[in-house]
Enzyme design. Structure first.
Site, short mmCIF file in Angstrom:
data_model
loop_
_atom_site.label_atom_id
_atom_site.label_comp_id
_atom_site.label_asym_id
_atom_site.label_seq_id
_atom_site.Cartn_x
_atom_site.Cartn_y
_atom_site.Cartn_z
N SER A 1 0.84 -1.20 0.00
CA SER A 1 0.00 0.00 0.00
C SER A 1 0.88 1.26 0.00
CB SER A 1 -0.98 -0.07 1.19
OG SER A 1 -1.99 0.90 1.11
N ASP B 1 -10.26 -4.22 -4.94
CA ASP B 1 -9.62 -3.25 -4.05
C ASP B 1 -10.38 -1.93 -4.10
OD1 ASP B 1 -7.91 -1.44 -2.74
OD2 ASP B 1 -6.11 -2.43 -3.48
N HIS C 1 -8.07 -5.00 -0.68
CA HIS C 1 -6.82 -4.29 -0.42
C HIS C 1 -5.90 -5.07 0.52
CE1 HIS C 1 -4.42 -0.68 -0.77
NE2 HIS C 1 -4.25 -0.65 0.55
#
Length: 206
Positions: free
Chosen positions: A108, A158, A189
């Site tokens: 991320s 996501d 995610h």
């Protein structure tokens, strides 16, 4: 395993236990810290040295590697500054711990700063596994990534990273000469066991 504040980032360093294995730079997501990805590092690269810094930017008390203006909208001036800062730390750590150029494994926010380092200071990294990454810079500088291995793993559902954004990052890095594998998993995610297996297999073949 040592935690140290002697270099420019608070970080963990775990020495290699197998010679010849590439060192791994672990870059956490928003709200993580230098401990977050150590277990992941042990699973995907057993025997490798692990270097895991803590992001310096706080968002509501949660560590990150650069500022964002809102979800999905980055402060690109800060991205550029923080990418340079991280690349400088990597150089310091390589000298202090006698490391080769590391493979970044970022999740991320950590994946996004790793992508920015590739685009701004490509010599800092031997390659990168970018898990749930987005385009960090809308207008990146021209860079030569010829032969640099990059893994991008996206989640089909996501809610944070649009599919087109991940495809654009793949296109940008491929266009700069990187050897990119892009996998889209049927997940969101968060990371899955498939992420672990894919990343380990990719590191094993480097």
């Amino acid at each position: 395993m040592a935690t140290t504040t002697e270099l420019s980032f608070i970080h963990r360093i775990k020495p290699a236990t197998e010679p010849g294995k590439p060192p791994i730079l672990l870059l956490h997501g928003t709200g993580g810290n230098e401990d977050d990805l150590l277990s992941l590092g042990g699973m995907i690269a057993p025997g490798s040295a692990l270097l895991s810094p803590r992001g310096k930017v706080l968002e509501g008390g949660m560590p990150r590697f650069f500022r964002r203006l809102r979800e999905g909208i980055f402060d690109e001036e800060d991205v550029r500054r923080r990418a340079q800062e991280l690349a400088d730390f990597i150089a310091q750590a390589r000298e202090s711990y006698n490391l080769a150029a590391p493979i970044a494994v970022g999740f991320s926010n950590g994946a996004n700063i790793a992508a920015a380092v590739l685009q701004l200071r490509p010599e800092a990294l031997a390659g990168a596994a970018l898990l749930r990454a987005m385009v960090p810079l809308q207008d990146p500088p021209a860079v030569d990534l010829t032969g640099k291995p990059v893994l991008i793993v996206s989640g089909a559902s996501d809610p944070i990273v649009p599919a087109e954004n991940a495809k654009r990052l793949t296109s940008l890095l491929t266009g700069a000469g990187a050897v990119v594998q892009h996998h889209v998993l049927p997940t969101g995610h968060g990371l899955s066991q498939t992420d672990v297996a894919l990343t380990k297999a990719w590191i094993d073949q480097l």
